[in-house]
Enzyme design. Structure first.
Site, PDB file in Angstrom:
ATOM      1  N   GLY A 159      51.205  67.854  26.292  1.00 43.67           N
ATOM      2  CA  GLY A 159      51.696  67.539  25.159  1.00 43.67           C
ATOM      3  C   GLY A 159      52.189  68.640  24.789  1.00 43.67           C
ATOM      4  O   GLY A 159      52.564  69.800  25.511  1.00 43.67           O
ATOM      5  N   ILE A 161      52.001  70.877  22.492  1.00 47.43           N
ATOM      6  CA  ILE A 161      50.035  72.406  21.717  1.00 47.43           C
ATOM      7  C   ILE A 161      49.989  72.793  23.468  1.00 47.43           C
ATOM      8  O   ILE A 161      50.054  74.179  24.567  1.00 47.43           O
ATOM      9  CB  ILE A 161      49.629  72.598  21.566  1.00 47.43           C
ATOM     10  CG1 ILE A 161      49.829  71.488  19.963  1.00 47.43           C
ATOM     11  CG2 ILE A 161      48.569  73.379  21.137  1.00 47.43           C
ATOM     12  CD1 ILE A 161      49.317  71.508  18.942  1.00 47.43           C
ATOM     13  N   ARG A 181      48.298  61.591  31.763  1.00 50.37           N
ATOM     14  CA  ARG A 181      47.722  60.674  32.275  1.00 50.37           C
ATOM     15  C   ARG A 181      49.561  60.180  33.303  1.00 50.37           C
ATOM     16  O   ARG A 181      49.446  59.851  34.105  1.00 50.37           O
ATOM     17  CB  ARG A 181      48.528  59.706  31.294  1.00 50.37           C
ATOM     18  CG  ARG A 181      47.467  58.769  30.065  1.00 50.37           C
ATOM     19  CD  ARG A 181      47.437  57.698  29.685  1.00 50.37           C
ATOM     20  NE  ARG A 181      48.304  57.316  28.989  1.00 50.37           N
ATOM     21  CZ  ARG A 181      47.970  57.860  27.712  1.00 50.37           C
ATOM     22  NH1 ARG A 181      46.874  57.936  26.827  1.00 50.37           N
ATOM     23  NH2 ARG A 181      48.830  58.089  26.733  1.00 50.37           N
ATOM     24  N   ARG A 247      40.413  68.651  19.238  1.00 50.86           N
ATOM     25  CA  ARG A 247      39.033  68.820  18.091  1.00 50.86           C
ATOM     26  C   ARG A 247      37.891  68.943  19.044  1.00 50.86           C
ATOM     27  O   ARG A 247      37.396  68.462  19.365  1.00 50.86           O
ATOM     28  CB  ARG A 247      39.335  66.988  18.111  1.00 50.86           C
ATOM     29  CG  ARG A 247      40.882  66.708  16.843  1.00 50.86           C
ATOM     30  CD  ARG A 247      40.869  66.411  15.520  1.00 50.86           C
ATOM     31  NE  ARG A 247      41.629  66.902  14.617  1.00 50.86           N
ATOM     32  CZ  ARG A 247      43.066  67.334  14.632  1.00 50.86           C
ATOM     33  NH1 ARG A 247      42.875  68.150  15.137  1.00 50.86           N
ATOM     34  NH2 ARG A 247      43.343  67.162  14.177  1.00 50.86           N
ATOM     35  N   GLU A 276      32.515  68.902  11.488  1.00 51.52           N
ATOM     36  CA  GLU A 276      33.374  70.572  10.028  1.00 51.52           C
ATOM     37  C   GLU A 276      32.391  70.203   9.329  1.00 51.52           C
ATOM     38  O   GLU A 276      33.246  68.941   8.701  1.00 51.52           O
ATOM     39  CB  GLU A 276      34.662  70.421  10.558  1.00 51.52           C
ATOM     40  CG  GLU A 276      35.004  70.831  12.013  1.00 51.52           C
ATOM     41  CD  GLU A 276      36.492  71.313  12.333  1.00 51.52           C
ATOM     42  OE1 GLU A 276      37.497  71.281  11.194  1.00 51.52           O
ATOM     43  OE2 GLU A 276      36.988  71.489  13.392  1.00 51.52           O
ATOM     44  N   HIS A 294      39.042  76.223  11.660  1.00 54.06           N
ATOM     45  CA  HIS A 294      39.792  75.578  12.313  1.00 54.06           C
ATOM     46  C   HIS A 294      41.086  76.204  11.443  1.00 54.06           C
ATOM     47  O   HIS A 294      42.008  75.648  10.514  1.00 54.06           O
ATOM     48  CB  HIS A 294      40.029  74.394  11.753  1.00 54.06           C
ATOM     49  CG  HIS A 294      40.305  72.791  12.196  1.00 54.06           C
ATOM     50  ND1 HIS A 294      40.220  71.932  12.246  1.00 54.06           N
ATOM     51  CD2 HIS A 294      41.423  72.924  12.748  1.00 54.06           C
ATOM     52  CE1 HIS A 294      41.211  71.156  13.213  1.00 54.06           C
ATOM     53  NE2 HIS A 294      42.247  71.785  13.045  1.00 54.06           N
ATOM     54  N   ILE A 295      41.971  77.048  12.532  1.00 48.36           N
ATOM     55  CA  ILE A 295      42.778  77.862  11.472  1.00 48.36           C
ATOM     56  C   ILE A 295      44.841  78.143  12.814  1.00 48.36           C
ATOM     57  O   ILE A 295      44.678  78.586  12.878  1.00 48.36           O
ATOM     58  CB  ILE A 295      42.597  79.112  11.261  1.00 48.36           C
ATOM     59  CG1 ILE A 295      42.231  79.583  12.343  1.00 48.36           C
ATOM     60  CG2 ILE A 295      41.763  79.025  10.042  1.00 48.36           C
ATOM     61  CD1 ILE A 295      42.743  81.289  12.253  1.00 48.36           C
ATOM     62  N   GLY A 296      44.442  76.813  13.447  1.00 45.10           N
ATOM     63  CA  GLY A 296      45.090  77.181  14.813  1.00 45.10           C
ATOM     64  C   GLY A 296      46.604  77.172  14.464  1.00 45.10           C
ATOM     65  O   GLY A 296      47.655  77.517  14.804  1.00 45.10           O
TER      66      GLY A 296
HETATM   67  C1  GLV Z   1      45.594  70.759  12.982  1.00 47.36           C
HETATM   68  O1  GLV Z   1      44.629  70.125  13.699  1.00 47.36           O
HETATM   69  C2  GLV Z   1      46.564  69.375  13.416  1.00 47.36           C
HETATM   70  O2  GLV Z   1      46.092  68.338  13.766  1.00 47.36           O
HETATM   71  O3  GLV Z   1      47.683  69.281  12.542  1.00 47.36           O
END
Ligand code: GLV
Length: 328
Positions: A159, A161, A181, A247, A276, A294-296
Protein backbone atom coordinates in the site's frame (compact mmCIF):
# COMPACT_ATOMS: atom_id res chain seq x y z
CA UNK A 1 -24.17 23.14 18.46
CA UNK A 2 -22.54 19.92 17.23
CA UNK A 3 -20.75 17.91 19.89
CA UNK A 4 -17.35 16.47 18.95
CA UNK A 5 -15.78 13.95 21.30
CA UNK A 6 -12.00 13.79 21.00
CA UNK A 7 -11.06 10.45 22.50
CA UNK A 8 -7.32 10.90 23.10
CA UNK A 9 -4.68 13.63 23.44
CA UNK A 10 -4.75 15.75 20.31
CA UNK A 11 -3.21 18.84 18.74
CA UNK A 12 -6.02 20.88 20.24
CA UNK A 13 -5.24 24.17 18.50
CA UNK A 14 -5.76 22.47 15.14
CA UNK A 15 -8.92 20.73 16.31
CA UNK A 16 -10.31 24.04 17.58
CA UNK A 17 -9.39 25.83 14.34
CA UNK A 18 -10.87 23.19 12.02
CA UNK A 19 -14.00 22.60 14.10
CA UNK A 20 -14.67 26.20 15.06
CA UNK A 21 -18.24 26.63 16.30
CA UNK A 22 -18.54 23.07 17.62
CA UNK A 23 -18.51 21.93 21.22
CA UNK A 24 -15.28 19.98 21.75
CA UNK A 25 -15.06 17.43 24.55
CA UNK A 26 -11.69 15.93 25.54
CA UNK A 27 -8.37 15.74 23.75
CA UNK A 28 -6.44 18.21 25.86
CA UNK A 29 -4.44 16.07 28.26
CA UNK A 30 -1.30 14.78 26.57
CA UNK A 31 0.51 11.78 28.03
CA UNK A 32 3.48 13.97 29.05
CA UNK A 33 1.22 15.85 31.46
CA UNK A 34 -0.20 12.77 33.05
CA UNK A 35 -3.21 11.56 31.13
CA UNK A 36 -3.96 9.38 28.14
CA UNK A 37 -6.79 8.11 25.99
CA UNK A 38 -10.38 7.75 27.28
CA UNK A 39 -11.08 4.45 29.00
CA UNK A 40 -13.80 2.19 27.63
CA UNK A 41 -16.12 3.44 30.36
CA UNK A 42 -15.44 7.11 29.58
CA UNK A 43 -15.94 6.52 25.87
CA UNK A 44 -19.16 4.58 26.52
CA UNK A 45 -20.47 7.56 28.42
CA UNK A 46 -19.35 10.18 25.91
CA UNK A 47 -20.42 8.39 22.72
CA UNK A 48 -24.10 8.54 23.67
CA UNK A 49 -24.52 12.24 22.88
CA UNK A 50 -21.69 12.71 20.37
CA UNK A 51 -22.37 13.96 16.83
CA UNK A 52 -18.82 13.05 15.82
CA UNK A 53 -15.81 11.27 17.26
CA UNK A 54 -12.26 12.32 16.55
CA UNK A 55 -10.86 8.91 17.39
CA UNK A 56 -7.54 7.25 17.95
CA UNK A 57 -6.27 3.85 16.87
CA UNK A 58 -6.87 1.94 20.10
CA UNK A 59 -10.40 3.15 20.86
CA UNK A 60 -12.68 0.12 21.24
CA UNK A 61 -15.27 1.12 18.64
CA UNK A 62 -16.90 -2.28 18.42
CA UNK A 63 -20.57 -3.04 17.73
CA UNK A 64 -21.54 -2.81 21.43
CA UNK A 65 -19.91 0.58 21.77
CA UNK A 66 -21.44 1.91 18.54
CA UNK A 67 -24.88 0.68 19.65
CA UNK A 68 -24.76 3.26 22.43
CA UNK A 69 -24.47 6.18 19.99
CA UNK A 70 -27.77 7.95 19.47
CA UNK A 71 -26.63 10.84 17.24
CA UNK A 72 -23.25 9.82 15.87
CA UNK A 73 -22.79 10.78 12.19
CA UNK A 74 -19.09 10.36 11.63
CA UNK A 75 -15.98 8.81 13.11
CA UNK A 76 -12.90 10.80 12.12
CA UNK A 77 -10.19 8.27 12.88
CA UNK A 78 -6.86 10.04 13.22
CA UNK A 79 -4.79 7.15 11.81
CA UNK A 80 -4.33 5.15 8.64
CA UNK A 81 -5.40 1.89 10.29
CA UNK A 82 -8.95 1.28 11.50
CA UNK A 83 -8.91 -2.27 12.84
CA UNK A 84 -10.33 -0.93 16.14
CA UNK A 85 -13.58 0.05 14.41
CA UNK A 86 -16.39 -2.33 13.47
CA UNK A 87 -16.95 -0.72 10.09
CA UNK A 88 -19.92 -2.98 9.24
CA UNK A 89 -21.67 -2.08 12.48
CA UNK A 90 -20.99 1.60 11.79
CA UNK A 91 -22.39 1.31 8.26
CA UNK A 92 -25.50 -0.45 9.57
CA UNK A 93 -26.09 2.49 11.88
CA UNK A 94 -25.46 5.07 9.13
CA UNK A 95 -22.20 6.24 10.69
CA UNK A 96 -19.49 7.21 8.19
CA UNK A 97 -15.96 6.13 9.06
CA UNK A 98 -13.02 8.17 7.79
CA UNK A 99 -9.24 7.78 8.18
CA UNK A 100 -6.11 9.78 7.29
CA UNK A 101 -4.43 8.19 4.24
CA UNK A 102 -2.01 10.10 2.06
CA UNK A 103 -0.42 12.21 4.80
CA UNK A 104 1.58 9.78 6.94
CA UNK A 105 3.03 7.15 4.62
CA UNK A 106 6.38 8.82 3.96
CA UNK A 107 6.97 9.48 7.66
CA UNK A 108 6.00 5.94 8.63
CA UNK A 109 8.25 4.53 5.91
CA UNK A 110 11.11 6.64 7.32
CA UNK A 111 10.56 4.95 10.67
CA UNK A 112 10.32 1.48 9.15
CA UNK A 113 13.52 2.11 7.23
CA UNK A 114 15.20 3.39 10.38
CA UNK A 115 14.17 0.24 12.22
CA UNK A 116 15.57 -1.87 9.39
CA UNK A 117 18.91 -0.05 9.59
CA UNK A 118 18.93 -0.28 13.39
CA UNK A 119 18.37 -4.00 13.50
CA UNK A 120 20.51 -5.06 10.54
CA UNK A 121 23.49 -2.85 11.53
CA UNK A 122 23.01 -3.49 15.27
CA UNK A 123 22.68 0.23 16.03
CA UNK A 124 20.61 -0.14 19.20
CA UNK A 125 22.94 -2.80 20.53
CA UNK A 126 26.01 -0.73 19.64
CA UNK A 127 24.63 2.39 21.28
CA UNK A 128 23.73 0.50 24.45
CA UNK A 129 27.26 -0.89 24.46
CA UNK A 130 28.83 2.58 24.38
CA UNK A 131 26.42 4.01 26.97
CA UNK A 132 27.25 1.09 29.26
CA UNK A 133 30.87 2.29 29.05
CA UNK A 134 32.01 -1.09 27.77
CA UNK A 135 35.61 -1.10 26.54
CA UNK A 136 35.92 -0.71 22.78
CA UNK A 137 38.31 0.37 20.09
CA UNK A 138 38.17 0.27 16.32
CA UNK A 139 38.30 -3.40 15.37
CA UNK A 140 37.83 -4.88 11.90
CA UNK A 141 35.74 -7.73 13.32
CA UNK A 142 33.64 -5.84 15.85
CA UNK A 143 29.80 -5.50 15.72
CA UNK A 144 29.43 -6.85 12.23
CA UNK A 145 25.93 -6.61 10.84
CA UNK A 146 24.18 -7.13 7.53
CA UNK A 147 24.61 -4.55 4.76
CA UNK A 148 21.50 -3.58 2.84
CA UNK A 149 23.06 -3.23 -0.60
CA UNK A 150 22.24 -6.27 -2.73
CA UNK A 151 19.93 -7.70 -0.07
CA UNK A 152 16.28 -8.53 -0.79
CA UNK A 153 13.46 -6.76 1.00
CA UNK A 154 10.14 -8.61 1.18
CA UNK A 155 7.22 -6.25 1.68
CA UNK A 156 3.98 -7.72 2.94
CA UNK A 157 1.34 -5.35 1.62
CA UNK A 158 2.36 -2.81 -1.02
CA UNK A 159 0.00 0.00 0.00
CA UNK A 160 1.11 3.61 0.42
CA UNK A 161 3.49 2.86 3.30
CA UNK A 162 4.85 -0.35 1.75
CA UNK A 163 5.52 1.46 -1.51
CA UNK A 164 7.30 4.32 0.26
CA UNK A 165 9.43 1.77 2.14
CA UNK A 166 10.22 0.01 -1.15
CA UNK A 167 11.40 3.27 -2.77
CA UNK A 168 13.76 3.87 0.13
CA UNK A 169 15.05 0.31 -0.09
CA UNK A 170 15.66 0.59 -3.83
CA UNK A 171 17.61 3.80 -3.24
CA UNK A 172 19.85 1.81 -0.88
CA UNK A 173 20.38 -0.87 -3.54
CA UNK A 174 17.94 -3.49 -2.27
CA UNK A 175 15.87 -5.70 -4.55
CA UNK A 176 12.21 -5.67 -3.62
CA UNK A 177 9.58 -8.40 -3.73
CA UNK A 178 6.08 -7.94 -2.36
CA UNK A 179 2.81 -9.63 -1.65
CA UNK A 180 -0.51 -8.04 -2.51
CA UNK A 181 -3.83 -9.28 -3.80
CA UNK A 182 -3.09 -7.84 -7.27
CA UNK A 183 -0.05 -6.61 -9.17
CA UNK A 184 0.78 -3.04 -8.18
CA UNK A 185 2.39 -0.24 -10.15
CA UNK A 186 6.05 -0.56 -9.14
CA UNK A 187 7.39 1.97 -11.63
CA UNK A 188 8.31 4.58 -9.00
CA UNK A 189 10.24 1.93 -7.06
CA UNK A 190 12.11 0.69 -10.11
CA UNK A 191 12.82 4.23 -11.31
CA UNK A 192 14.61 4.94 -8.02
CA UNK A 193 17.58 2.78 -8.87
CA UNK A 194 18.27 1.27 -12.31
CA UNK A 195 20.72 -1.23 -10.86
CA UNK A 196 18.25 -3.15 -8.69
CA UNK A 197 16.18 -6.08 -9.97
CA UNK A 198 12.67 -5.25 -11.18
CA UNK A 199 10.21 -5.26 -8.30
CA UNK A 200 8.06 -8.40 -8.36
CA UNK A 201 4.84 -9.62 -6.76
CA UNK A 202 5.37 -13.09 -5.30
CA UNK A 203 3.46 -15.55 -3.13
CA UNK A 204 3.99 -15.23 0.61
CA UNK A 205 5.99 -18.46 0.88
CA UNK A 206 8.47 -17.30 -1.78
CA UNK A 207 8.79 -13.92 -0.07
CA UNK A 208 9.51 -15.58 3.27
CA UNK A 209 12.04 -18.03 1.79
CA UNK A 210 13.99 -15.47 -0.24
CA UNK A 211 13.95 -12.18 1.68
CA UNK A 212 16.80 -10.89 3.83
CA UNK A 213 14.39 -8.52 5.54
CA UNK A 214 10.64 -9.08 5.78
CA UNK A 215 8.73 -5.86 6.50
CA UNK A 216 5.04 -5.93 7.40
CA UNK A 217 2.86 -3.17 5.91
CA UNK A 218 -0.58 -4.76 5.56
CA UNK A 219 -3.69 -3.68 7.45
CA UNK A 220 -4.77 -5.92 10.33
CA UNK A 221 -7.77 -7.99 9.21
CA UNK A 222 -8.96 -11.51 10.01
CA UNK A 223 -6.85 -12.66 7.00
CA UNK A 224 -3.67 -10.96 8.16
CA UNK A 225 -3.90 -11.65 11.90
CA UNK A 226 -0.75 -13.68 12.67
CA UNK A 227 0.26 -13.67 9.01
CA UNK A 228 3.72 -14.02 10.55
CA UNK A 229 3.20 -17.10 12.70
CA UNK A 230 5.52 -19.93 13.76
CA UNK A 231 5.37 -21.47 10.27
CA UNK A 232 6.18 -18.19 8.55
CA UNK A 233 9.11 -17.55 10.87
CA UNK A 234 10.43 -21.06 10.25
CA UNK A 235 10.21 -20.44 6.51
CA UNK A 236 12.41 -17.32 6.76
CA UNK A 237 16.18 -17.56 6.35
CA UNK A 238 18.00 -17.90 9.65
CA UNK A 239 19.98 -14.81 8.59
CA UNK A 240 16.84 -12.73 7.89
CA UNK A 241 15.28 -9.93 9.93
CA UNK A 242 11.64 -9.05 10.60
CA UNK A 243 10.41 -5.44 10.73
CA UNK A 244 6.88 -4.60 11.86
CA UNK A 245 5.45 -1.07 11.77
CA UNK A 246 1.90 -2.13 10.82
CA UNK A 247 -0.09 -3.69 13.64
CA UNK A 248 1.28 -5.92 16.38
CA UNK A 249 -1.24 -8.68 15.85
CA UNK A 250 -0.01 -9.25 12.27
CA UNK A 251 2.79 -11.11 14.08
CA UNK A 252 2.32 -13.93 16.60
CA UNK A 253 4.51 -12.32 19.26
CA UNK A 254 4.98 -15.50 21.30
CA UNK A 255 6.04 -17.39 18.16
CA UNK A 256 8.45 -14.54 17.38
CA UNK A 257 10.05 -14.90 20.81
CA UNK A 258 10.51 -18.64 20.24
CA UNK A 259 11.96 -18.10 16.76
CA UNK A 260 14.41 -15.49 18.05
CA UNK A 261 15.38 -17.64 21.01
CA UNK A 262 16.05 -20.61 18.72
CA UNK A 263 17.96 -18.57 16.15
CA UNK A 264 15.38 -19.25 13.43
CA UNK A 265 15.73 -15.61 12.34
CA UNK A 266 18.53 -13.09 12.94
CA UNK A 267 16.59 -10.29 14.61
CA UNK A 268 13.50 -8.08 14.68
CA UNK A 269 12.69 -4.38 14.60
CA UNK A 270 9.30 -3.64 16.14
CA UNK A 271 7.26 -0.48 16.52
CA UNK A 272 3.96 -2.27 17.27
CA UNK A 273 2.91 -5.11 19.59
CA UNK A 274 0.03 -7.52 20.01
CA UNK A 275 -1.10 -6.14 23.37
CA UNK A 276 0.19 -2.57 23.43
CA UNK A 277 1.67 -1.20 25.57
CA UNK A 278 2.57 -4.63 26.97
CA UNK A 279 5.43 -6.44 25.25
CA UNK A 280 6.44 -10.10 25.54
CA UNK A 281 8.97 -9.85 28.43
CA UNK A 282 11.74 -11.88 26.78
CA UNK A 283 12.00 -9.36 23.95
CA UNK A 284 13.38 -6.71 26.33
CA UNK A 285 16.46 -8.83 26.95
CA UNK A 286 17.28 -9.70 23.35
CA UNK A 287 20.09 -7.61 21.89
CA UNK A 288 19.09 -8.45 18.33
CA UNK A 289 15.67 -6.85 18.81
CA UNK A 290 14.85 -3.14 18.48
CA UNK A 291 11.78 -1.97 20.38
CA UNK A 292 10.06 1.35 19.65
CA UNK A 293 6.85 2.70 21.26
CA UNK A 294 4.48 2.88 18.23
CA UNK A 295 5.84 6.15 16.82
CA UNK A 296 5.61 5.38 13.09
CA UNK A 297 3.93 8.65 12.12
CA UNK A 298 5.16 10.71 15.07
CA UNK A 299 6.70 13.65 13.22
CA UNK A 300 5.15 16.98 14.21
CA UNK A 301 4.13 18.16 10.73
CA UNK A 302 2.73 14.73 9.90
CA UNK A 303 0.67 14.63 13.07
CA UNK A 304 -0.59 18.14 12.26
CA UNK A 305 -1.70 16.99 8.81
CA UNK A 306 -3.39 13.92 10.31
CA UNK A 307 -5.33 16.03 12.80
CA UNK A 308 -6.31 18.48 10.06
CA UNK A 309 -7.58 15.71 7.81
CA UNK A 310 -9.48 13.91 10.57
CA UNK A 311 -11.11 17.18 11.63
CA UNK A 312 -11.88 18.23 8.04
CA UNK A 313 -13.61 14.90 7.45
CA UNK A 314 -15.79 15.61 10.46
CA UNK A 315 -16.46 19.20 9.39
CA UNK A 316 -17.41 18.08 5.88
CA UNK A 317 -19.84 15.44 7.11
CA UNK A 318 -21.45 17.65 9.73
CA UNK A 319 -21.73 20.39 7.10
CA UNK A 320 -23.72 18.08 4.83
CA UNK A 321 -20.86 17.43 2.39
CA UNK A 322 -19.10 14.23 1.40
CA UNK A 323 -16.26 12.99 3.59
CA UNK A 324 -12.81 13.58 2.10
CA UNK A 325 -11.32 10.19 2.89
CA UNK A 326 -14.03 7.72 3.87
CA UNK A 327 -13.28 4.03 4.43
CA UNK A 328 -14.47 1.72 1.66
C1 GLV B 1 -0.71 4.23 12.96
O1 GLV B 1 -0.40 3.16 13.38
C2 GLV B 1 -1.76 4.49 12.01
O2 GLV B 1 -2.54 3.58 11.67
O3 GLV B 1 -1.86 5.63 11.55
Amino acid sequence: MKRIVVTAPQLTDIVARELDGCEIIGGDTPMETGDHAMTREELAEQIVEADALLSSLSDPLDADMLARATKLEVIGQCAAGFNNIDVDAARDRGIVVTTTPGVLHETTADLAFGLMLMVTRRLGEAERYVRAKQPWHYDHTFMLGMGLQGATLGIIGLGQIGEAMARRAAAFGMDVVYTARHDKDASAIDATNPSTAPTRRVELDELLRTSDVVSVHCPLTEQTRHIIDAGALAAMKSTAYLVNTARGACVDEKALVTALRNGEIAGAGLDVYENEPDIEPELYDMDNVVLLPHIGSAARRTREKMTELAARNIAAMLGGKDALTPVG
